[in-house]
Design a protein around this motif. Sequence first.
Motif, PDB file in Angstrom:
ATOM      1  N   LYS A 321     -10.492   9.841 -13.868  1.00 24.25           N
ATOM      2  CA  LYS A 321     -10.683  10.897 -12.871  1.00 24.25           C
ATOM      3  C   LYS A 321     -11.974  10.696 -12.087  1.00 24.25           C
ATOM      4  CE  LYS A 321      -8.149  14.536 -15.326  1.00 24.25           C
ATOM      5  NZ  LYS A 321      -8.252  15.874 -15.986  1.00 24.25           N
ATOM      6  N   PHE A 322     -12.994  10.206 -12.764  1.00 29.58           N
ATOM      7  CA  PHE A 322     -14.295  10.008 -12.129  1.00 29.58           C
ATOM      8  C   PHE A 322     -14.300   8.786 -11.203  1.00 29.58           C
ATOM      9  CE2 PHE A 322     -14.090   7.825 -16.171  1.00 29.58           C
ATOM     10  CZ  PHE A 322     -14.568   6.552 -15.891  1.00 29.58           C
ATOM     11  N   ALA A 323     -13.229   7.991 -11.242  1.00 35.34           N
ATOM     12  CA  ALA A 323     -13.149   6.780 -10.418  1.00 35.34           C
ATOM     13  C   ALA A 323     -11.844   6.743  -9.641  1.00 35.34           C
ATOM     14  CB  ALA A 323     -13.276   5.538 -11.297  1.00 35.34           C
ATOM     15  N   SER A 324     -11.390   7.904  -9.197  1.00 36.46           N
ATOM     16  CA  SER A 324     -10.105   7.998  -8.497  1.00 36.46           C
ATOM     17  C   SER A 324     -10.101   7.220  -7.187  1.00 36.46           C
ATOM     18  CB  SER A 324      -9.772   9.472  -8.222  1.00 36.46           C
ATOM     19  OG  SER A 324     -10.809  10.074  -7.455  1.00 36.46           O
ATOM     20  N   PHE A 325     -11.268   6.910  -6.649  1.00 36.47           N
ATOM     21  CA  PHE A 325     -11.385   6.175  -5.390  1.00 36.47           C
ATOM     22  C   PHE A 325     -11.341   4.661  -5.592  1.00 36.47           C
ATOM     23  CE2 PHE A 325     -15.451   7.614  -7.062  1.00 36.47           C
ATOM     24  CZ  PHE A 325     -16.092   6.405  -7.312  1.00 36.47           C
ATOM     25  N   SER A 326     -11.248   4.214  -6.853  1.00 36.81           N
ATOM     26  CA  SER A 326     -11.247   2.779  -7.141  1.00 36.81           C
ATOM     27  C   SER A 326      -9.833   2.221  -7.071  1.00 36.81           C
ATOM     28  CB  SER A 326     -11.842   2.509  -8.524  1.00 36.81           C
ATOM     29  OG  SER A 326     -13.195   2.894  -8.560  1.00 36.81           O
ATOM     30  N   PRO A 327      -9.641   1.089  -6.389  1.00 30.04           N
ATOM     31  CA  PRO A 327      -8.294   0.497  -6.292  1.00 30.04           C
ATOM     32  C   PRO A 327      -7.863  -0.120  -7.611  1.00 30.04           C
ATOM     33  CG  PRO A 327      -9.920  -0.934  -5.258  1.00 30.04           C
ATOM     34  CD  PRO A 327     -10.644   0.327  -5.639  1.00 30.04           C
ATOM     35  N   VAL A 328      -6.546  -0.234  -7.776  1.00 32.41           N
ATOM     36  CA  VAL A 328      -5.962  -0.815  -8.994  1.00 32.41           C
ATOM     37  C   VAL A 328      -5.060  -1.971  -8.593  1.00 32.41           C
ATOM     38  CG1 VAL A 328      -4.485  -0.388 -10.997  1.00 32.41           C
ATOM     39  CG2 VAL A 328      -6.021   1.418 -10.178  1.00 32.41           C
ATOM     40  N   VAL A 329      -5.220  -3.092  -9.284  1.00 38.01           N
ATOM     41  CA  VAL A 329      -4.317  -4.222  -9.079  1.00 38.01           C
ATOM     42  C   VAL A 329      -3.678  -4.563 -10.419  1.00 38.01           C
ATOM     43  CG1 VAL A 329      -5.532  -5.179  -7.100  1.00 38.01           C
ATOM     44  CG2 VAL A 329      -6.199  -5.884  -9.381  1.00 38.01           C
TER      45      VAL A 329
END
Length: 449
Positions: A321-329
Motif C-alpha cells: 500500500k505504501f508503494a502503490s505508485f511503483s510499477p510491477v513487472v
Amino acid sequence: MPRPIVAIVGRPNVGKSTLFNRLLGYRKAIVDAQSGLTRDRLYGVAEWRGREFTVVDTAGLDLDSAKDSSRAAIEAQTQVAIDEATVIVLMLDVRQGLSAVDRDIARLLRRSGRKVIVAANKADSPAERHFAHELLELGFAEPSLLSAQHGLGIGEFLDRVASELPAAAESAPEEGGADRLAIMGRPNVGKSSLLNALLGDERALVSPTPGTTRDPVDTELLYDGVPVVLVDTAGIRRKSSSRDRLERYSLLRGISAMERADAVLLVIDASAGVLAQDQHVAGYALEAGKGLVIVVNKIDLVEPAQRRAAHWQKALVSKFKFASFSPVVAVSAKTKEGVTTVLPMGLEVVGQRRVKMPANELNKVLREAFVDHPPPSFHGRRLKLGYATQARSEAPTVVLFVNDIGLLHFSYRRYLEKRIRERFALTGNPIKLVLRAGEARKERAKARR
C-alpha cells in the motif's frame, strides 16, 4: 553522494535496538529484556541538524559463546561492519562495565583505524557515571553517556556522530552518468539469474543454495545507447543462520549498494508470494529516496492466469500500500519470459526522478489541493501555504513555506503527495515534502529573478 552509514555494534542486550529506535524517532526494532532478539539487520534513515544518514541496527556479537571453529566467522562479521560503515558506534552498558566480549570487539575496531564512537548506555542519571572510567581502557575517546530508553544525552551524542560524517555535498544528478539499478531481494528469489538474463550471459554465479552472492557486484552495460550499471546484491535473509554467522552482517553491503543506486529492482518469488522481508526492503528503498520497481520472478512456476504483470499489479496492492505508485513487472529469469520489460521500466523510473516541476505549475496544484480539501485545524489554527518550490535534490523533493510546520498532519501530507503525483506522475519514486516556516516572500522573489 551516498548517504553515510552509521552501524551500531556491540554484544547482546546493551540497548542497540533501543538506540536505533530513538535515532529514527519511532519504534522499528523489537526491544525486549531478552538478549539476541535482533535476528535481521534493521536499517532506517535518521536526520540530525539537517544531515541525513543511514542507521544500521546489527545483531549482537556473542564471542563468549563462540566455539573456536566459528570465531573467524564472527570476527568477519565485525570486519564487514568496519568496511561498510562510515562511523561505528560501539555500544556498551555503563552499569555493567567492560566484559571480555566488549574488549574483543574493541580490539578489532581499534586495529581498523576507523571512526569509532563509544556509546555508554543506561546512564539514566547524569550524576551516576557507574563504570564510565573503566570504558577509557579501550583506548577510544571519552564515551558518550546516554540513556537510549529515556532520551538522555542523545543530542550531544548525535552532535558527535554528525561531526564524524563526511562533508555533505549537493546531491544533484550527475549529467551523463550511468543509471544505477540495484537488484535486491531475499535469498534464492533469482536475483543472479535475473542479472544473467538481462546480460545475456552467465556472468553471475547462480546456485540453488540461498546466500551464494555475498558481495555486491557492479556490472556495466549499454541499453539502447544508455549506460546502465546493474548491482547484484547479497540476499536478505528473513532469519539469520547460526551456522553461517557471516550472513548476519552481509546486508550492510546490500545497503551500501542501495545507497549508490538510483532505483531498486526488488525481486520477489511468484511461487512463494510476498513475505514481510520483501515489504521491509521496499520500505527502506522508498525511505532512502530511491526509485522502486517490483519484479515478480519465477512466473513459470505459477498458473498461466498469474503470469501477467496486470494480475500482480492488482494482487500486490494490499501488500505494498505504501508503494502503490511503483510499477510491477512479471518475469521468468529461467525461461526469459518478460525479461525485456525490466530495463525499460527501471530506466523509466530513473528518468521520472529527474522530472522538473515548474514553480508556477507546482504552486497551482498545491493551492487547488488546499481549496478542494482544506487542512484540518489544530487548536484553532490551520496550515497555510505561502509558496512551494522544487529542491535541487537527487530524489523528487518539494519545499513548502508555511505558517507553522507543526500543523501538517500525516494524512494531509499523503494527500498533498497524491495531488502532486496526479499532475507530475513521478512513477516509482517517493515524493519528499520539506516544510519551512517563513521566508516565503524572499523565496518567491528569488524565483522570479
